[in-house]
Design a protein around this motif. Structure first.
Motif, PDB file in Angstrom:
ATOM      1  N   GLU A  17      30.373 -14.101  20.333  1.00  0.00           N
ATOM      2  CA  GLU A  17      29.886 -13.648  19.030  1.00  0.00           C
ATOM      3  C   GLU A  17      29.026 -12.399  19.128  1.00  0.00           C
ATOM      4  OE1 GLU A  17      28.148 -16.863  16.854  1.00  0.00           O
ATOM      5  OE2 GLU A  17      30.056 -17.889  16.676  1.00  0.00           O
ATOM      6  N   THR A  18      29.176 -11.617  20.187  1.00  0.00           N
ATOM      7  CA  THR A  18      28.466 -10.355  20.280  1.00  0.00           C
ATOM      8  C   THR A  18      28.820  -9.532  19.060  1.00  0.00           C
ATOM      9  OG1 THR A  18      28.448 -10.375  22.686  1.00  0.00           O
ATOM     10  CG2 THR A  18      28.223  -8.223  21.619  1.00  0.00           C
ATOM     11  N   GLY A  19      27.812  -8.967  18.391  1.00  0.00           N
ATOM     12  CA  GLY A  19      28.122  -8.228  17.171  1.00  0.00           C
ATOM     13  C   GLY A  19      27.016  -7.296  16.737  1.00  0.00           C
ATOM     14  N   LEU A  20      27.364  -6.476  15.775  1.00  0.00           N
ATOM     15  CA  LEU A  20      26.439  -5.511  15.199  1.00  0.00           C
ATOM     16  C   LEU A  20      26.667  -5.482  13.698  1.00  0.00           C
ATOM     17  CD1 LEU A  20      24.348  -3.238  15.681  1.00  0.00           C
ATOM     18  CD2 LEU A  20      26.280  -1.666  15.866  1.00  0.00           C
ATOM     19  N   GLN A  21      25.618  -5.734  12.940  1.00  0.00           N
ATOM     20  CA  GLN A  21      25.679  -5.698  11.486  1.00  0.00           C
ATOM     21  C   GLN A  21      24.856  -4.520  10.995  1.00  0.00           C
ATOM     22  OE1 GLN A  21      26.767  -8.818  13.289  1.00  0.00           O
ATOM     23  NE2 GLN A  21      24.584  -9.038  13.085  1.00  0.00           N
ATOM     24  N   ARG A  22      25.347  -3.835   9.973  1.00  0.00           N
ATOM     25  CA  ARG A  22      24.638  -2.661   9.458  1.00  0.00           C
ATOM     26  C   ARG A  22      24.495  -2.736   7.953  1.00  0.00           C
ATOM     27  NH1 ARG A  22      28.544   1.239  12.674  1.00  0.00           N
ATOM     28  NH2 ARG A  22      27.413   1.339  14.637  1.00  0.00           N
ATOM     29  N   LEU A  23      23.364  -2.276   7.474  1.00  0.00           N
ATOM     30  CA  LEU A  23      23.141  -2.072   6.050  1.00  0.00           C
ATOM     31  C   LEU A  23      22.694  -0.632   5.891  1.00  0.00           C
ATOM     32  CD1 LEU A  23      22.815  -3.190   3.147  1.00  0.00           C
ATOM     33  CD2 LEU A  23      20.442  -3.661   3.754  1.00  0.00           C
ATOM     34  N   GLU A  24      23.452   0.158   5.124  1.00  0.00           N
ATOM     35  CA  GLU A  24      23.122   1.573   4.941  1.00  0.00           C
ATOM     36  C   GLU A  24      22.738   1.853   3.501  1.00  0.00           C
ATOM     37  OE1 GLU A  24      26.168   4.223   6.317  1.00  0.00           O
ATOM     38  OE2 GLU A  24      26.142   3.355   8.328  1.00  0.00           O
ATOM     39  N   SER A  25      21.767   2.719   3.346  1.00  0.00           N
ATOM     40  CA  SER A  25      21.342   3.140   2.010  1.00  0.00           C
ATOM     41  C   SER A  25      22.274   4.221   1.493  1.00  0.00           C
ATOM     42  CB  SER A  25      19.917   3.695   2.068  1.00  0.00           C
ATOM     43  OG  SER A  25      19.907   4.993   2.637  1.00  0.00           O
ATOM     44  N   PRO A  26      22.243   4.450   0.194  1.00  0.00           N
ATOM     45  CA  PRO A  26      22.890   5.657  -0.312  1.00  0.00           C
ATOM     46  C   PRO A  26      22.062   6.861   0.134  1.00  0.00           C
ATOM     47  CG  PRO A  26      21.707   4.525  -2.068  1.00  0.00           C
ATOM     48  CD  PRO A  26      21.623   3.653  -0.851  1.00  0.00           C
ATOM     49  N   GLU A  27      22.603   8.054  -0.035  1.00  0.00           N
ATOM     50  CA  GLU A  27      21.861   9.267   0.306  1.00  0.00           C
ATOM     51  C   GLU A  27      20.678   9.414  -0.653  1.00  0.00           C
ATOM     52  OE1 GLU A  27      23.583  13.378  -0.281  1.00  0.00           O
ATOM     53  OE2 GLU A  27      23.724  13.137   1.905  1.00  0.00           O
ATOM     54  N   ILE A  28      19.525   9.719  -0.090  1.00  0.00           N
ATOM     55  CA  ILE A  28      18.296   9.880  -0.873  1.00  0.00           C
ATOM     56  C   ILE A  28      17.803  11.303  -0.686  1.00  0.00           C
ATOM     57  CG2 ILE A  28      15.911   9.097  -1.168  1.00  0.00           C
ATOM     58  CD1 ILE A  28      16.872   6.433   0.226  1.00  0.00           C
ATOM     59  N   THR A  29      17.668  12.063  -1.782  1.00  0.00           N
ATOM     60  CA  THR A  29      17.155  13.425  -1.710  1.00  0.00           C
ATOM     61  C   THR A  29      15.639  13.377  -1.849  1.00  0.00           C
ATOM     62  OG1 THR A  29      19.181  14.304  -2.671  1.00  0.00           O
ATOM     63  CG2 THR A  29      17.242  15.732  -2.725  1.00  0.00           C
ATOM     64  N   LEU A  30      14.955  13.895  -0.848  1.00  0.00           N
ATOM     65  CA  LEU A  30      13.485  13.907  -0.877  1.00  0.00           C
ATOM     66  C   LEU A  30      13.025  15.054  -1.767  1.00  0.00           C
ATOM     67  CD1 LEU A  30      12.914  13.282   2.927  1.00  0.00           C
ATOM     68  CD2 LEU A  30      12.950  11.600   1.073  1.00  0.00           C
ATOM     69  N   PRO A  31      12.098  14.797  -2.685  1.00  0.00           N
ATOM     70  CA  PRO A  31      11.679  15.835  -3.627  1.00  0.00           C
ATOM     71  C   PRO A  31      11.065  17.053  -2.932  1.00  0.00           C
ATOM     72  CG  PRO A  31      10.759  13.691  -4.226  1.00  0.00           C
ATOM     73  CD  PRO A  31      11.401  13.539  -2.887  1.00  0.00           C
ATOM     74  N   VAL A  32      11.446  18.242  -3.411  1.00  0.00           N
ATOM     75  CA  VAL A  32      10.852  19.480  -2.906  1.00  0.00           C
ATOM     76  C   VAL A  32       9.369  19.449  -3.255  1.00  0.00           C
ATOM     77  CG1 VAL A  32      10.845  21.993  -3.140  1.00  0.00           C
ATOM     78  CG2 VAL A  32      13.008  20.752  -3.136  1.00  0.00           C
TER      79      VAL A  32
END
Length: 181
Positions: free
Chosen positions: A41-56
């Motif tokens: 059961e070796t494994g890798l799970q991922r949760l990714e965010s949407p792209e976030i634009t940091l305010p200028v």
């Protein structure tokens, strides 16, 4: 911007340790688990965010998240990575946590750990080795990775070795924000 804006306010996201022998996926670009046939059961799970634009003009950029972890201490665990402007994923260093950093470095492959994250820092184990636990909040200085105007993506990864394990890693209230003086 938050991951919650994609899954709904107040929704707790679970990254669970696998209990199956087949590949699963939530989204085409998100690997939920990779397991070899035959019981490993070796494994890798991922949760990714949407792209976030940091305010200028933003200063003091931060990431905060609430989490609860119950894994096989030293063998299974999770960490946080960041990608800036579409670049390579970088592991968030323990030194860049302002509060509640990683509590372990996962055992290496040489130490018998088949976890894809072997040897990396991460959140591992549980409260006093029990399956019970408590929620905690971590705060990260994103200024070490990104500047105002950059576009960032966050990745929460949970790796596990071939056997044993516990519940996994629960995440909630993931937010990127700026502090004002």
């Amino acid at each position: 911007a938050t991951i919650e804006s994609q899954v709904g306010r107040g929704t707790t996201v679970q990254i669970l340790l696998p209990r199956c022998l087949e590949e699963q996926s939530v989204r085409e670009d998100t690997i939920v688990t990779q397991m070899a046939p035959g019981g490993d059961e070796t494994g890798l799970q991922r949760l990714e965010s949407p792209e976030i634009t940091l305010p200028v003009g933003a200063t003091t950029l931060r990431l905060t998240f609430d989490h609860w972890v119950a894994t096989e201490a030293g063998y299974d665990g999770g960490n946080v990575k960041v990608s800036v402007n579409g670049g390579a994923w970088k592991l968030v260093a323990a030194a860049d946590f302002l509060y509640n950093p990683y509590n372990a470095t996962l055992l290496t492959a040489a130490g018998g750990n088949s976890n894809p994250l072997a040897g990396q820092p991460g959140f591992s184990g549980s409260d006093s080795g029990s399956v019970s636990g408590s929620w905690g909040r971590s705060i990260v200085n994103l200024g070490a990775y990104a500047q105002p105007g950059d576009k960032v993506k966050l990745r929460f990864e949970l790796g596990n070795d071939g056997c044993g394990g516990s519940f996994g890693w629960y995440l909630d209230d993931v937010m990127v924000y700026r502090c004002t003086p």
